[in-house]
Structures are given as C-alpha cells and as structure tokens.
Design an enzyme around this catalytic site. Sequence first.
Site, PDB file in Angstrom:
ATOM      1  N   CYS A  43       0.835  -1.204   0.000  1.00 13.43           N
ATOM      2  CA  CYS A  43       0.000   0.000   0.000  1.00 13.43           C
ATOM      3  C   CYS A  43       0.873   1.260   0.000  1.00 13.43           C
ATOM      4  O   CYS A  43       1.449   1.577  -1.024  1.00 13.43           O
ATOM      5  CB  CYS A  43      -0.997  -0.025   1.152  1.00 13.43           C
ATOM      6  SG  CYS A  43      -2.353   1.163   0.910  1.00 13.43           S
ATOM      7  N   HIS A 103      -3.762  -4.926   0.651  1.00 14.80           N
ATOM      8  CA  HIS A 103      -3.239  -5.285   1.978  1.00 14.80           C
ATOM      9  C   HIS A 103      -3.379  -6.790   2.228  1.00 14.80           C
ATOM     10  O   HIS A 103      -4.371  -7.222   2.823  1.00 14.80           O
ATOM     11  CB  HIS A 103      -4.010  -4.534   3.061  1.00 14.80           C
ATOM     12  CG  HIS A 103      -3.628  -3.100   3.219  1.00 14.80           C
ATOM     13  ND1 HIS A 103      -2.529  -2.705   3.946  1.00 14.80           N
ATOM     14  CD2 HIS A 103      -4.208  -1.966   2.759  1.00 14.80           C
ATOM     15  CE1 HIS A 103      -2.442  -1.383   3.938  1.00 14.80           C
ATOM     16  NE2 HIS A 103      -3.436  -0.910   3.216  1.00 14.80           N
ATOM     17  N   GLU A 133      -2.076  -8.377   4.484  1.00 15.55           N
ATOM     18  CA  GLU A 133      -2.043  -8.586   5.931  1.00 15.55           C
ATOM     19  C   GLU A 133      -3.372  -8.286   6.617  1.00 15.55           C
ATOM     20  O   GLU A 133      -3.545  -8.584   7.810  1.00 15.55           O
ATOM     21  CB  GLU A 133      -0.931  -7.726   6.558  1.00 15.55           C
ATOM     22  CG  GLU A 133      -1.242  -6.264   6.760  1.00 15.55           C
ATOM     23  CD  GLU A 133      -1.128  -5.399   5.513  1.00 15.55           C
ATOM     24  OE1 GLU A 133      -1.070  -4.161   5.680  1.00 15.55           O
ATOM     25  OE2 GLU A 133      -1.113  -5.939   4.388  1.00 15.55           O
TER      26      GLU A 133
END
Length: 242
Positions: free
Chosen positions: A96, A187, A189
Amino acid sequence: MKMGVLQTGEVNPALAVEHGEYPEMFMRLFRQVDPALEFQVWRTVHGEIPAAPEEADLWLVTGSRHGVYDKLPWMEPLKAFLRAAYAAERPILGVCFGHQILAEALGGEVVKSERGWGIGAQDYALTRKPGWLEGARDSLRFNAVHQDQVVRTPAEAEVLAGSEFCPNAILAYGGAESPLAISIQAHPEFDDAYEGALIRNRESLTEAQRAQALASLGGSLDALDFARRALDALTRRRAQAA
C-alpha cells in the site's frame, strides 16, 4: 532469515487493542509461511531509519494513513534508504503506502486518485505470470483501503496485475522472473475482521460505499498464497546476490 519491517503508519488506537499494529499483522501472516522467520521493526513513522541495508536480509514497507505527497520529515530519508537497499540488492516488499513510496523513490509518480476509494475486497487480473506466480489464480483477491495510486511506474518496474480501478496494483522490480522488489497496492495482511472494522470506522465513506465495501468481504482471499510466493521469490533473489 531476518525481515526488517519499516513501519510507516499506526493503527487507530481504538482498533489496535484487538487487531494489533501493522508489524504484528505482517508477523501473523508471514509466520504462517515460515515460522522460523525473524523480524525487527523500525518505527519509520517516528523517524527510525536503519543505518544500512545489511541490517536485514529483506525489507518490508508497511501501509500508512499518510500520502507520499505529504512530504513529512521521515519520507525523504526513507526514500534514500530504499534506493540504497535496492542498489545493494537487498530484497524489498512494499505494501500500500510501501508500494507507493517505493515507486516514487525509484522514479515513479503517485497521486490521490480522482477515482476515489478502493476499499473492501478487490480483484486484480494477472497480466503476466512469471515463474513464482505459476499456478496462481488468474485474478487475485485482496482486501484494500486506498485513495492514492501509482500513476506512473518506474523504469525498473513491470506491472504484473491490475484492475480497471487500479491498473498498477502489483509491480515487480529488477526482472519479473527473479524480482529484487515486489510491491502491491492492496493489503495481504488485512483479514476480514480488521478490514470490516476499518470500513465501519471510515467516516469519509458514504453509507452506500460502506455497505458495498462490507458486502464484498467474506470470500476467498489470495493473501497467504501471495505472501508465500513473494517471500519465496525474494528469498531466491537474495540467495543469488549473496
């Protein structure tokens, strides 16, 4: 192997209690790939910059609420460090904001897009499948939260995936087959619980945008598979350079 985590942002304190900070999210993700992987965090958002690229075997640049155009005091030192790490052939993974600042550090351009929010689960069509992506799905799905986009890629970068909304979603640097750096706008994560919390707490969204973003959650994500493939590609490149 040590992953150096360059933390460029902080989680909303109201959400951090349950979900942790960005480095913790990445640790949870990558420990599923390699439980032996070691981590060291530099709080770059507070001015911590590693002394040298050799302090870690590979580097990860996190997301942030800041834009690269904010020109905060720590951003130019971070760009200089990323250029030094790239020149030293220390692998880099940008996510990002990390995707954006790596692109700008190496000659690209990032803007706040007129297209608005890319939020919720997003699909990105693979336009090329180098060996480390062989067998991956033709369209990859990740959770995302962004308005900024890379609108001009550096000469060293090759676009691997994108969408109509975000054409430059995944980049490989230094050769797609054996990349020295990989970056992604989304993202990997972010799990659905955290993504949902972000959407519900994002005051700048309209109710229609919020409802649409929440409705996109709950499907199959490619986060873990991508993390495994990216780590393997960067690790092999590191071994070649050693």
